[in-house]
Design an enzyme around this catalytic site. Structure first.
Site, PDB file in Angstrom:
ATOM      1  N   SER A 269      30.104   1.128   0.756  1.00 30.83           N
ATOM      2  CA  SER A 269      29.389   2.258  -0.512  1.00 30.83           C
ATOM      3  C   SER A 269      30.700   3.163  -0.661  1.00 30.83           C
ATOM      4  CB  SER A 269      27.642   3.007   0.477  1.00 30.83           C
ATOM      5  OG  SER A 269      28.619   3.482   1.256  1.00 30.83           O
TER       6      SER A 269
ATOM      7  N   GLU B  64      19.602  -1.337 -11.322  1.00 27.63           N
ATOM      8  CA  GLU B  64      18.001  -1.214 -10.428  1.00 27.63           C
ATOM      9  C   GLU B  64      17.300  -0.536 -11.587  1.00 27.63           C
ATOM     10  OE1 GLU B  64      18.661   0.882  -6.305  1.00 27.63           O
ATOM     11  OE2 GLU B  64      16.768   2.127  -6.845  1.00 27.63           O
TER      12      GLU B  64
ATOM     13  N   GLY C 231      17.571   2.102   5.544  1.00 31.05           N
ATOM     14  CA  GLY C 231      17.193   2.932   6.987  1.00 31.05           C
ATOM     15  C   GLY C 231      16.122   2.441   8.016  1.00 31.05           C
TER      16      GLY C 231
ATOM     17  N   ASP D  14      28.399  -0.943  -3.448  1.00 33.21           N
ATOM     18  CA  ASP D  14      26.624  -0.898  -3.122  1.00 33.21           C
ATOM     19  C   ASP D  14      26.221   0.667  -3.447  1.00 33.21           C
ATOM     20  OD1 ASP D  14      24.367  -1.602  -2.472  1.00 33.21           O
ATOM     21  OD2 ASP D  14      24.712  -0.301  -0.426  1.00 33.21           O
TER      22      ASP D  14
ATOM     23  N   ASN E  28      19.987  -7.280   0.574  1.00 31.42           N
ATOM     24  CA  ASN E  28      21.028  -6.213   2.124  1.00 31.42           C
ATOM     25  C   ASN E  28      20.109  -6.070   2.375  1.00 31.42           C
ATOM     26  OD1 ASN E  28      21.781  -5.876  -0.746  1.00 31.42           O
ATOM     27  ND2 ASN E  28      22.337  -3.306  -1.061  1.00 31.42           N
TER      28      ASN E  28
HETATM   29  P1  13P Z   1      18.993  -1.363   4.910  1.00 32.92           P
HETATM   30  O1  13P Z   1      19.209  -0.033   5.698  1.00 32.92           O
HETATM   31  O2  13P Z   1      17.607  -1.750   5.137  1.00 32.92           O
HETATM   32  O3  13P Z   1      19.540  -2.431   6.135  1.00 32.92           O
HETATM   33  O4  13P Z   1      19.292  -1.754   3.767  1.00 32.92           O
HETATM   34  C1  13P Z   1      20.834  -1.582   3.182  1.00 32.92           C
HETATM   35  C2  13P Z   1      20.417  -1.969   2.146  1.00 32.92           C
HETATM   36  O5  13P Z   1      19.625  -1.622   1.063  1.00 32.92           O
HETATM   37  C3  13P Z   1      21.984  -1.391   0.592  1.00 32.92           C
HETATM   38  O6  13P Z   1      22.377  -1.361   0.026  1.00 32.92           O
END
Ligand code: 13P
Length: 337
Positions: free
Chosen positions: A45, A137, A185, A78, A261
């Site tokens: 990210s 997205e 999260g 990301d 993800n």
């Molecule tokens: P989680 O928080 O469910 O692991 O999701 C991570 C995510 O979607 C990163 O883009």
């Protein structure tokens, strides 16, 4: 990534996209990939890029290709928040980028459909010209990750299938993240999700209308109770919480989901392992005494997900295509429109 996702579609499997910030996380993923013979998507990210610094990340990824030459490996951005962020990632060597135009550049405010199409289209033109893949997205995920996200639960901004179709037609994205009730999260659901919690009907409807677009499930950590328990057993204070059941992800994979993800599950595994050493061996102060168990704990989760998503055993199916050949592939697609 386009090649990796096309191969996954051919084979009917999904590929986990695991977030990284440091060397140990990259090592965990690569070791899990070698053990399970899996193709890999490593994603970073904006927060991760700032934390690790682009040059460190770049060279760690080069090291991964040298040490694990048998593993097809994607580095994916990301939640890029703007075309400029995507451009800087492509310049640095990312082979895939996400332009998240579902939010404004502040990474918080839901945007209009027109804005989303405009910025995503711009990134598709720029990226495909370099052979780089683009994920877009439509609809907004819930929660916040690394400061990015609309917040709220996963059901506030669900994807409208009609908009998804128009979005893909107007942008030419390779992969599409859709909002079906998941959120980033650890705190996704306050009770165990039933088969009705996630909007799988929406996912299935979108896949039927867009059979050639690779669907992406964000917020796909399962937040397993055993990982929560380790943290709480060793002094942590996680509140009871539930994630996305693996069976729901597997249903998604049967219906066009190719990229899944996962970040939180790995964070939980790492934190639990470190807490355990801190509590059991308070005299330790060599970082390796807790980073090694942390790395092993993450590797175990990643290997398990690789097996559950079906990517295990597929690393040797194909040779990665160089970016200039991918560029020619995209030019060919344009010519045939
Ligand atoms: P989680 O928080 O469910 O692991 O999701 C991570 C995510 O979607 C990163 O883009």
């Amino acid at each position: 990534m386009r090649q990796l996702l096309d191969e996954a579609a051919k084979g009917g499997y999904g590929v986990g996209a695991f977030n990284v910030n440091n060397m140990e996380q990259i090592q965990s993923i690569m070791e899990a990939a070698r053990e399970t013979k899996s193709p890999v998507i490593v994603q970073a990210s904006r927060g991760a890029r700032a934390y690790s610094q682009d040059r460190f990340l770049y060279h760690l990824m080069i090291a991964a290709t040298e040490i694990y030459p048998e593993i097809p490996l994607v580095l994916h951005l990301d939640h890029g928040n703007s075309p400029e962020t995507c451009k800087s990632a492509i310049d640095m060597g990312f082979t895939s980028v996400m332009m998240d135009g579902s939010l404004m550049a502040d990474g918080k405010t839901p945007s209009s459909f027109e804005y989303n199409v405009k910025v995503t289209r711009e990134v598709v033109e720029m990226a495909h010209d370099k052979g780089v893949t683009v994920e877009g997205e439509i609809g907004c995920l819930g929660g916040i990750e690394d400061g990015h996200g609309a917040g709220g639960d996963g059901l506030s901004h669900l994807t409208d299938p009609e908009q998804a179709i128009a979005f893909v037609e107007q942008t030419g994205v390779d992969a599409l993240a859709i909002a079906i009730g998941t959120s980033h999260g650890a705190y996704k659901f306050s009770s165990k999700p039933t088969g009705e919690t996630l909007k799988m009907d929406t996912l299935i409807a979108i896949h039927k209308r867009l059979p050639d677009t690779h669907l992406v499930m964000h917020g796909s950590s399962s937040v397993p109770k055993d990982l929560q328990d380790v943290i709480n057993q060793y002094g942590g204070k996680l509140k009871p919480t539930w994630g996305v059941p693996v069976e729901e992800i597997q249903l998604g994979i049967k219906n066009g989901v190719r990229k899944i993800n996962v970040d939180t599950d790995n964070r939980l595994a790492i934190t639990g392992a470190i807490r355990k050493v801190f509590m059991e061996k308070p005299e330790e102060f060599d970082p390796r005494s807790y980073m090694k168990p942390a790395r092993d704990a993450m590797k175990k989760v990643v290997a398990q997900r690789m097996t559950q998503f079906g990517q295990a055993g597929h690393a040797g199916d194909y040779k990665p295509i160089p970016l200039d050949e991918m560029r020619a592939f995209y030019q060919g697609m344009l010519a045939s429109v």
